[in-house]
Design an enzyme around this catalytic site. Structure first.
Site, PDB file in Angstrom:
ATOM      1  CG  ASP A  79      -1.770   1.543   1.228  1.00  0.00           C
ATOM      2  OD1 ASP A  79      -2.164   1.135   0.221  1.00  0.00           O
ATOM      3  OD2 ASP A  79      -2.514   0.875   2.317  1.00  0.00           O
ATOM      4  CG  ASP A 119      -3.436   3.890  -2.997  1.00  0.00           C
ATOM      5  OD1 ASP A 119      -4.667   3.161  -3.309  1.00  0.00           O
ATOM      6  OD2 ASP A 119      -3.486   4.023  -2.313  1.00  0.00           O
ATOM      7  CD  GLU A 120      -5.848  -0.594  -1.343  1.00  0.00           C
ATOM      8  OE1 GLU A 120      -5.228  -1.201  -0.017  1.00  0.00           O
ATOM      9  OE2 GLU A 120      -6.769  -0.007  -0.956  1.00  0.00           O
TER      10      GLU A 120
END
Length: 347
Positions: A10, A105-106
């Protein structure tokens, strides 16, 4: 069955991190990415300096600026964020092909079969963090555990720039001490019900029989029974199935009545059709409209009726000025081949 090894990676305050990387003059200033106060925008994300003032994601920008008058506000640049995201996703695939992106983003990574780094999840997490920082200038927080649920909790355990590993032998103690509000799906309402029962940690939650949990919380009771024991059999799915596509707009001034909401529909539907085209025209099953009223109450109505009918019915639930409208479609599962003529009836 062999124990799985799952990473949850993350990026830390991703949009803000990209802005800080690309503009060193920002230094340690409190920074948020989001819509303007004048257009009644909301905060998409903020850096840790801004969080120290109480600024949070999804907070109205006007409230964020009251909490932190010196807040630097940047409009989002999603093309730039997507470009960085592609670099990071490519890095993940260097380690394993079993990558399940959750957002820009993860992602989850199944490293069970990876033999590099002597199969060590800790060393793989260290490598990912070092390579991501060197290649993109973005810090990662990584959690490693035997399943997705625990890996995601672990990645948030030592943010920012953290690495937390929950080996199989530590699962029992780690989960027992876990506050119930760290369980996925446990929001304020569920946490409040559990608190009323005197339950604040997972070891306390385990004292309730499965039948009692199902009686109290319905189907989610079964999930609670499993999570408080650290159980999660979900596999990492490299090709995630998209379930819906939608667009929405927060208006600079409240729409005063139903007629003005109906007048805003054609542009929203056109934007939705353009987005569906970018996704290859996935077949929809039914439509939905989303209405947020001026008192911040929210309603969503789904169905196969024309857009104007759905809008009329949704607006009637509040019957007051509107600050946000959204339209979208739920997508049909891959095995369903017949496409509904949803947009034939659109205004």
């Amino acid at each position: 069955m062999a124990t799985r090894k799952i990473l949850h990676a993350d990026c830390d305050c991703f949009y803000a991190a990209v802005e800080m990387r690309d503009d060193p003059s920002l230094g340690e200033a409190p920074l948020a990415v989001g819509g303007s106060r004048e257009r009644r925008g909301v905060i998409a994300t903020c850096n840790y300096a801004a969080r120290a003032f109480g600024v949070r994601s999804a907070m109205p920008t006007a409230q964020a600026l009251r909490l932190c008058p010196d807040l630097v506000l940047r409009a989002p640049d999603f093309e730039r964020y997507r470009a960085v995201s592609r670099e990071i996703l490519a890095l993940f695939h260097e380690l394993t092909p079993r990558v399940e992106p959750l957002s820009l983003d993860e992602a989850y990574l199944d490293i069970s079969a990876v033999t590099r780094f002597q199969g060590s999840a800790t060393w793989m997490g260290q490598w990912l963090k070092a390579e991501c920082l060197a290649r993109t200038g973005i810090t990662l927080s990584v959690g490693a555990a035997p399943n997705k649920f625990l890996a995601k909790v672990a990645s948030d355990w030592d943010k920012p720039d953290g690495l937390w590993v929950v080996p199989p032998g530590a699962v029992e103690a780690f989960v027992a001490a876990l506050p119930v509000n760290r369980l996925p799906g446990v929001g304020p309402a569920t946490a409040g019900k559990l608190d009323a029962l005197g339950i604040r940690r997972c070891d306390e939650l385990r004292s309730l029989p499965r039948e009692a949990l199902i009686e109290q919380f319905g189907k989610f009771g079964q999930r609670l029974f499993e999570l408080c024991r650290g159980q999660d059999e979900r596999e990492v799915r490299p090709q995630r199935e998209r379930k819906s596509v939608s667009v929405e707009t927060t208006f600079p001034r409240d729409l005063p009545d139903l007629a003005s909401c109906q007048a805003a529909l054609p542009e929203l539907v056109a934007r939705l059709e353009a987005r569906l085209a970018r996704h290859g025209h996935p077949p929809p099953s039914h439509a939905f409209v989303k209405v947020r009223f001026d008192d911040f109450s929210l309603t969503t109505l789904e169905g196969s009726a024309p857009w104007d009918t759905l809008m009329t019915q949704a607006w009637a639930r509040g019957g007051r000025p509107v600050r946000l409208l959204g339209v979208g479609v739920r997508l049909r599962p891959p095995e369903a081949l017949r496409q509904l003529p949803l947009f034939d009836e659109a205004p």
